[in-house]
Design a protein around this motif. Structure first.
Motif, PDB file in Angstrom:
ATOM      1  N   SER A   1      49.974  -1.913  14.672  1.00 47.64           N
ATOM      2  CA  SER A   1      50.591  -2.017  15.991  1.00 47.64           C
ATOM      3  C   SER A   1      49.796  -1.303  17.071  1.00 47.64           C
ATOM      4  CB  SER A   1      52.017  -1.450  15.947  1.00 47.64           C
ATOM      5  OG  SER A   1      52.003  -0.090  15.541  1.00 47.64           O
TER       6      SER A   1
ATOM      7  N   THR B   1      45.799  -4.577  23.680  1.00 48.17           N
ATOM      8  CA  THR B   1      46.969  -3.727  23.525  1.00 48.17           C
ATOM      9  C   THR B   1      48.024  -4.429  22.680  1.00 48.17           C
ATOM     10  OG1 THR B   1      47.957  -4.576  25.564  1.00 48.17           O
ATOM     11  CG2 THR B   1      46.526  -2.643  25.754  1.00 48.17           C
TER      12      THR B   1
ATOM     13  N   ASP C   1      50.918  -5.445  23.300  1.00 51.11           N
ATOM     14  CA  ASP C   1      51.684  -6.482  23.985  1.00 51.11           C
ATOM     15  C   ASP C   1      50.810  -7.648  24.452  1.00 51.11           C
ATOM     16  OD1 ASP C   1      50.333  -5.014  25.884  1.00 51.11           O
ATOM     17  OD2 ASP C   1      51.966  -5.070  27.354  1.00 51.11           O
ATOM     18  N   GLN C   2      49.551  -7.678  24.036  1.00 52.20           N
ATOM     19  CA  GLN C   2      48.634  -8.754  24.401  1.00 52.20           C
ATOM     20  C   GLN C   2      48.171  -9.501  23.161  1.00 52.20           C
ATOM     21  OE1 GLN C   2      45.522  -6.350  26.323  1.00 52.20           O
ATOM     22  NE2 GLN C   2      45.639  -7.787  28.055  1.00 52.20           N
TER      23      GLN C   2
END
Length: 320
Positions: free
Chosen positions: A232, A249, A251-252
Protein backbone atom coordinates in the motif's frame (compact mmCIF):
# COMPACT_ATOMS: atom_id res chain seq x y z
CA UNK A 1 8.40 13.28 -22.91
CA UNK A 2 8.53 9.66 -24.04
CA UNK A 3 8.30 8.46 -27.58
CA UNK A 4 4.56 7.96 -28.11
CA UNK A 5 3.46 4.34 -28.36
CA UNK A 6 2.44 3.12 -31.78
CA UNK A 7 -1.30 3.80 -32.01
CA UNK A 8 -3.63 0.98 -32.88
CA UNK A 9 -5.45 1.11 -36.19
CA UNK A 10 -8.49 3.40 -36.07
CA UNK A 11 -11.22 3.63 -38.70
CA UNK A 12 -14.49 5.44 -39.31
CA UNK A 13 -16.84 2.62 -40.30
CA UNK A 14 -20.37 2.52 -41.66
CA UNK A 15 -23.11 0.27 -40.30
CA UNK A 16 -23.85 -1.74 -43.44
CA UNK A 17 -26.35 -4.13 -41.88
CA UNK A 18 -28.13 -4.59 -38.59
CA UNK A 19 -30.13 -7.60 -37.44
CA UNK A 20 -31.75 -8.71 -34.22
CA UNK A 21 -29.71 -11.81 -33.45
CA UNK A 22 -31.80 -12.63 -30.35
CA UNK A 23 -33.95 -10.86 -27.77
CA UNK A 24 -31.91 -7.81 -26.79
CA UNK A 25 -28.96 -8.66 -29.05
CA UNK A 26 -28.12 -6.50 -32.08
CA UNK A 27 -25.78 -7.87 -34.74
CA UNK A 28 -23.98 -5.08 -36.61
CA UNK A 29 -21.98 -5.46 -39.82
CA UNK A 30 -19.41 -2.68 -40.22
CA UNK A 31 -17.59 -1.64 -43.41
CA UNK A 32 -15.27 1.09 -44.61
CA UNK A 33 -17.12 3.84 -46.51
CA UNK A 34 -15.16 2.98 -49.66
CA UNK A 35 -15.69 -0.80 -49.16
CA UNK A 36 -11.92 -1.24 -48.87
CA UNK A 37 -10.25 -4.10 -46.98
CA UNK A 38 -10.19 -3.98 -43.20
CA UNK A 39 -7.21 -5.16 -41.10
CA UNK A 40 -6.83 -8.89 -40.66
CA UNK A 41 -7.88 -10.53 -37.42
CA UNK A 42 -7.93 -13.96 -35.82
CA UNK A 43 -10.56 -15.73 -33.68
CA UNK A 44 -10.82 -14.20 -30.21
CA UNK A 45 -10.07 -10.65 -31.37
CA UNK A 46 -12.06 -7.62 -30.27
CA UNK A 47 -12.45 -4.03 -31.38
CA UNK A 48 -13.24 -0.85 -29.48
CA UNK A 49 -16.12 1.40 -30.44
CA UNK A 50 -15.34 5.05 -29.72
CA UNK A 51 -18.76 6.48 -28.94
CA UNK A 52 -20.03 9.92 -27.96
CA UNK A 53 -19.07 11.63 -24.68
CA UNK A 54 -15.80 9.70 -24.48
CA UNK A 55 -17.44 6.28 -24.16
CA UNK A 56 -15.18 3.43 -25.27
CA UNK A 57 -16.66 -0.06 -25.35
CA UNK A 58 -15.08 -3.36 -26.36
CA UNK A 59 -16.88 -5.96 -28.49
CA UNK A 60 -15.68 -9.29 -29.86
CA UNK A 61 -15.53 -9.85 -33.59
CA UNK A 62 -17.87 -12.69 -34.45
CA UNK A 63 -17.83 -12.86 -38.25
CA UNK A 64 -15.50 -14.58 -40.70
CA UNK A 65 -11.80 -13.68 -40.23
CA UNK A 66 -11.21 -14.43 -43.92
CA UNK A 67 -13.73 -11.79 -45.02
CA UNK A 68 -11.85 -8.50 -44.92
CA UNK A 69 -14.73 -6.55 -46.45
CA UNK A 70 -16.57 -6.27 -43.13
CA UNK A 71 -16.47 -6.79 -39.38
CA UNK A 72 -19.39 -8.15 -37.36
CA UNK A 73 -20.12 -7.60 -33.69
CA UNK A 74 -22.97 -8.72 -31.44
CA UNK A 75 -24.09 -6.30 -28.72
CA UNK A 76 -26.36 -7.19 -25.81
CA UNK A 77 -28.47 -4.41 -24.34
CA UNK A 78 -27.66 -4.77 -20.66
CA UNK A 79 -30.00 -3.75 -17.87
CA UNK A 80 -27.16 -2.02 -16.04
CA UNK A 81 -25.75 -0.36 -19.16
CA UNK A 82 -23.25 2.40 -18.47
CA UNK A 83 -24.14 3.94 -21.79
CA UNK A 84 -22.38 1.75 -24.34
CA UNK A 85 -24.94 -0.92 -25.17
CA UNK A 86 -27.80 1.59 -25.01
CA UNK A 87 -25.96 3.83 -27.48
CA UNK A 88 -25.39 0.97 -29.92
CA UNK A 89 -29.00 -0.19 -29.74
CA UNK A 90 -30.59 3.25 -29.87
CA UNK A 91 -28.30 5.21 -32.16
CA UNK A 92 -26.28 2.93 -34.45
CA UNK A 93 -28.59 2.15 -37.35
CA UNK A 94 -27.87 1.19 -40.96
CA UNK A 95 -25.98 4.02 -42.64
CA UNK A 96 -24.69 5.40 -39.34
CA UNK A 97 -20.99 5.89 -38.72
CA UNK A 98 -18.81 4.97 -35.78
CA UNK A 99 -15.11 5.19 -35.00
CA UNK A 100 -13.57 1.80 -34.34
CA UNK A 101 -10.11 0.99 -32.95
CA UNK A 102 -8.36 -2.34 -33.31
CA UNK A 103 -8.42 -5.25 -33.69
CA UNK A 104 -6.64 -6.56 -30.60
CA UNK A 105 -6.50 -10.15 -29.41
CA UNK A 106 -6.03 -11.26 -25.79
CA UNK A 107 -8.02 -14.47 -26.31
CA UNK A 108 -6.27 -16.11 -29.24
CA UNK A 109 -6.99 -19.67 -30.30
CA UNK A 110 -3.92 -21.84 -29.70
CA UNK A 111 -3.52 -24.96 -31.90
CA UNK A 112 -4.69 -28.12 -30.12
CA UNK A 113 -5.97 -31.60 -30.98
CA UNK A 114 -9.19 -31.05 -29.01
CA UNK A 115 -11.19 -28.06 -27.77
CA UNK A 116 -13.97 -27.70 -25.24
CA UNK A 117 -15.80 -24.40 -25.70
CA UNK A 118 -18.17 -23.02 -23.05
CA UNK A 119 -20.24 -19.91 -23.81
CA UNK A 120 -22.77 -18.09 -21.69
CA UNK A 121 -25.14 -15.57 -23.28
CA UNK A 122 -23.37 -12.94 -25.36
CA UNK A 123 -20.13 -14.79 -24.57
CA UNK A 124 -20.88 -16.77 -27.71
CA UNK A 125 -19.48 -13.93 -29.85
CA UNK A 126 -15.73 -14.69 -29.58
CA UNK A 127 -16.46 -18.43 -29.60
CA UNK A 128 -18.26 -18.39 -32.99
CA UNK A 129 -15.12 -17.87 -35.13
CA UNK A 130 -13.21 -20.25 -32.84
CA UNK A 131 -15.49 -23.19 -33.56
CA UNK A 132 -15.29 -22.41 -37.28
CA UNK A 133 -11.48 -22.40 -37.08
CA UNK A 134 -11.40 -25.64 -35.08
CA UNK A 135 -13.72 -27.29 -37.62
CA UNK A 136 -11.59 -26.06 -40.51
CA UNK A 137 -8.41 -27.35 -38.85
CA UNK A 138 -9.89 -30.81 -38.40
CA UNK A 139 -9.63 -30.66 -34.61
CA UNK A 140 -12.05 -32.45 -32.32
CA UNK A 141 -14.28 -29.98 -30.52
CA UNK A 142 -17.48 -29.52 -28.60
CA UNK A 143 -19.42 -26.42 -27.58
CA UNK A 144 -21.69 -26.07 -24.54
CA UNK A 145 -23.82 -22.94 -24.96
CA UNK A 146 -26.10 -21.63 -22.22
CA UNK A 147 -28.39 -18.63 -21.77
CA UNK A 148 -31.47 -17.48 -19.92
CA UNK A 149 -33.85 -18.71 -22.62
CA UNK A 150 -33.52 -19.93 -26.19
CA UNK A 151 -34.94 -16.66 -27.52
CA UNK A 152 -32.17 -14.72 -25.74
CA UNK A 153 -29.36 -16.83 -27.23
CA UNK A 154 -27.80 -15.30 -30.34
CA UNK A 155 -26.56 -17.08 -33.47
CA UNK A 156 -28.14 -20.46 -32.67
CA UNK A 157 -29.16 -20.85 -36.31
CA UNK A 158 -25.54 -20.44 -37.45
CA UNK A 159 -24.43 -23.15 -35.04
CA UNK A 160 -26.99 -25.67 -36.28
CA UNK A 161 -24.72 -26.75 -39.14
CA UNK A 162 -22.30 -28.32 -36.65
CA UNK A 163 -24.85 -30.85 -35.46
CA UNK A 164 -24.13 -32.77 -32.27
CA UNK A 165 -20.85 -30.92 -31.67
CA UNK A 166 -22.98 -28.09 -30.26
CA UNK A 167 -25.11 -28.49 -27.13
CA UNK A 168 -27.60 -25.64 -26.55
CA UNK A 169 -28.92 -25.49 -22.99
CA UNK A 170 -31.24 -22.56 -22.15
CA UNK A 171 -31.54 -22.23 -18.37
CA UNK A 172 -35.33 -21.94 -18.29
CA UNK A 173 -35.56 -25.48 -19.70
CA UNK A 174 -32.44 -27.26 -18.44
CA UNK A 175 -31.25 -25.33 -15.39
CA UNK A 176 -27.57 -24.53 -14.87
CA UNK A 177 -25.04 -25.93 -17.32
CA UNK A 178 -23.75 -29.43 -16.52
CA UNK A 179 -20.10 -28.41 -16.42
CA UNK A 180 -18.99 -31.59 -14.64
CA UNK A 181 -20.46 -33.76 -17.36
CA UNK A 182 -19.17 -31.59 -20.19
CA UNK A 183 -15.61 -31.05 -18.97
CA UNK A 184 -15.16 -34.53 -17.53
CA UNK A 185 -11.69 -35.60 -16.48
CA UNK A 186 -8.60 -33.48 -17.31
CA UNK A 187 -7.40 -34.08 -20.86
CA UNK A 188 -3.76 -33.31 -21.64
CA UNK A 189 -4.54 -32.85 -25.33
CA UNK A 190 -7.46 -30.44 -24.86
CA UNK A 191 -7.82 -26.71 -24.34
CA UNK A 192 -10.87 -25.16 -22.67
CA UNK A 193 -12.13 -21.77 -23.88
CA UNK A 194 -14.83 -19.99 -21.92
CA UNK A 195 -16.55 -16.62 -22.24
CA UNK A 196 -19.64 -15.40 -20.43
CA UNK A 197 -20.84 -13.89 -17.15
CA UNK A 198 -18.63 -14.01 -14.07
CA UNK A 199 -20.51 -16.84 -12.25
CA UNK A 200 -19.98 -19.10 -15.26
CA UNK A 201 -16.30 -18.19 -15.53
CA UNK A 202 -15.77 -18.81 -11.82
CA UNK A 203 -17.50 -22.20 -12.04
CA UNK A 204 -15.39 -23.27 -15.03
CA UNK A 205 -12.20 -22.03 -13.35
CA UNK A 206 -13.03 -24.09 -10.26
CA UNK A 207 -13.60 -27.25 -12.29
CA UNK A 208 -10.40 -26.76 -14.29
CA UNK A 209 -8.10 -26.40 -11.28
CA UNK A 210 -7.04 -30.02 -11.73
CA UNK A 211 -6.19 -29.48 -15.41
CA UNK A 212 -2.65 -28.74 -16.52
CA UNK A 213 -1.51 -25.09 -16.29
CA UNK A 214 -2.64 -23.07 -19.30
CA UNK A 215 -5.36 -25.51 -20.36
CA UNK A 216 -8.13 -23.02 -19.55
CA UNK A 217 -8.48 -19.70 -21.39
CA UNK A 218 -11.19 -17.22 -20.37
CA UNK A 219 -12.31 -13.77 -21.46
CA UNK A 220 -14.19 -11.44 -19.15
CA UNK A 221 -16.66 -8.63 -19.83
CA UNK A 222 -16.16 -7.10 -16.39
CA UNK A 223 -13.11 -6.85 -14.19
CA UNK A 224 -12.58 -9.77 -11.81
CA UNK A 225 -12.85 -8.90 -8.14
CA UNK A 226 -9.35 -8.48 -6.72
CA UNK A 227 -7.85 -8.82 -3.28
CA UNK A 228 -6.21 -5.87 -1.55
CA UNK A 229 -2.94 -4.67 -3.14
CA UNK A 230 0.19 -6.53 -2.07
CA UNK A 231 1.77 -3.22 -0.98
CA UNK A 232 0.00 0.00 0.00
CA UNK A 233 3.05 2.29 0.03
CA UNK A 234 4.30 4.66 -2.64
CA UNK A 235 6.58 3.22 -5.31
CA UNK A 236 8.67 4.59 -8.16
CA UNK A 237 8.18 3.89 -11.85
CA UNK A 238 11.19 4.50 -14.08
CA UNK A 239 10.05 5.23 -17.63
CA UNK A 240 13.04 3.90 -19.55
CA UNK A 241 12.37 5.56 -22.91
CA UNK A 242 11.56 8.97 -21.46
CA UNK A 243 14.29 9.07 -18.77
CA UNK A 244 11.73 10.00 -16.12
CA UNK A 245 11.16 8.60 -12.65
CA UNK A 246 7.57 8.95 -11.47
CA UNK A 247 6.29 8.47 -7.93
CA UNK A 248 3.02 6.51 -7.75
CA UNK A 249 0.95 7.11 -4.62
CA UNK A 250 -1.58 4.65 -3.13
CA UNK A 251 -4.51 6.61 -4.58
CA UNK A 252 -3.08 6.66 -8.13
CA UNK A 253 -2.73 4.08 -10.85
CA UNK A 254 0.54 3.78 -12.73
CA UNK A 255 -1.31 5.02 -15.79
CA UNK A 256 -2.55 8.14 -14.02
CA UNK A 257 0.87 8.91 -12.55
CA UNK A 258 2.87 8.59 -15.76
CA UNK A 259 0.32 10.56 -17.77
CA UNK A 260 0.41 13.33 -15.18
CA UNK A 261 4.18 13.42 -15.68
CA UNK A 262 3.73 13.90 -19.43
CA UNK A 263 4.39 10.33 -20.54
CA UNK A 264 2.16 9.11 -23.36
CA UNK A 265 0.54 5.75 -22.61
CA UNK A 266 -2.29 4.03 -24.45
CA UNK A 267 -5.37 3.00 -22.49
CA UNK A 268 -9.01 2.22 -23.04
CA UNK A 269 -11.08 0.45 -20.39
CA UNK A 270 -9.07 1.55 -17.31
CA UNK A 271 -10.41 -1.62 -15.64
CA UNK A 272 -7.79 -4.19 -16.60
CA UNK A 273 -9.93 -6.14 -19.06
CA UNK A 274 -9.08 -4.90 -22.58
CA UNK A 275 -5.27 -5.20 -22.68
CA UNK A 276 -4.69 -1.86 -24.40
CA UNK A 277 -2.32 -0.55 -21.73
CA UNK A 278 -0.16 -3.70 -21.53
CA UNK A 279 3.41 -2.54 -20.92
CA UNK A 280 6.73 -4.38 -20.82
CA UNK A 281 8.34 -4.68 -17.39
CA UNK A 282 12.15 -4.30 -17.58
CA UNK A 283 12.92 -4.48 -13.85
CA UNK A 284 10.97 -5.06 -10.65
CA UNK A 285 7.99 -7.23 -9.71
CA UNK A 286 4.49 -6.11 -10.65
CA UNK A 287 1.43 -6.74 -8.51
CA UNK A 288 -0.97 -7.97 -11.19
CA UNK A 289 -4.55 -6.82 -10.72
CA UNK A 290 -5.90 -7.27 -14.24
CA UNK A 291 -8.39 -9.73 -15.72
CA UNK A 292 -6.40 -10.44 -18.90
CA UNK A 293 -3.11 -12.20 -18.16
CA UNK A 294 -2.98 -15.93 -17.46
CA UNK A 295 -1.39 -17.32 -14.31
CA UNK A 296 1.71 -18.22 -16.32
CA UNK A 297 1.95 -14.73 -17.81
CA UNK A 298 1.56 -13.18 -14.38
CA UNK A 299 4.28 -15.42 -12.96
CA UNK A 300 6.69 -14.39 -15.72
CA UNK A 301 6.33 -10.71 -14.78
CA UNK A 302 7.23 -9.68 -18.32
CA UNK A 303 4.30 -7.31 -18.83
CA UNK A 304 1.62 -5.57 -16.76
CA UNK A 305 -1.61 -3.63 -17.25
CA UNK A 306 -0.70 -0.22 -15.91
CA UNK A 307 -4.30 0.93 -15.55
CA UNK A 308 -4.87 -1.31 -12.51
CA UNK A 309 -1.71 -3.26 -11.60
CA UNK A 310 0.78 -1.98 -9.05
CA UNK A 311 4.18 -2.99 -7.66
CA UNK A 312 5.50 -5.58 -5.21
CA UNK A 313 8.89 -3.88 -5.19
CA UNK A 314 9.79 -0.26 -4.36
CA UNK A 315 10.77 0.34 -7.98
CA UNK A 316 9.55 -0.72 -11.43
CA UNK A 317 11.31 -0.02 -14.69
CA UNK A 318 8.83 0.07 -17.58
CA UNK A 319 9.17 0.38 -21.32
CA UNK A 320 7.55 3.81 -21.46
Amino acid sequence: MSNPPVPESEHCLVVADRLEAADGVASLTLRLPNDGPLPQWEPGAHVELLLDDGLVRTYSLCGDPHDRSSWRIGVLRTEDSRGGSAYVHDKLHVGGRVRVRGPRNNFGLTPARRYLFVAGGIGITPILPMVAAAESAGAKWQLLYGGRSRSSMAFIDELARYGDAVTVRPQDRFGLLDLDGFLGEPDDEALVYCCGPEPLLAAVEERCRAWRPGALRVERFRAKEQEAPAESADFDVVCSRSALTVRVTPDQSVLQAVRAAGVTALSSCAEGICGTCETEVLEGAPDHRDSVLSAEERASGETMMICVSRARTPRLVLDL
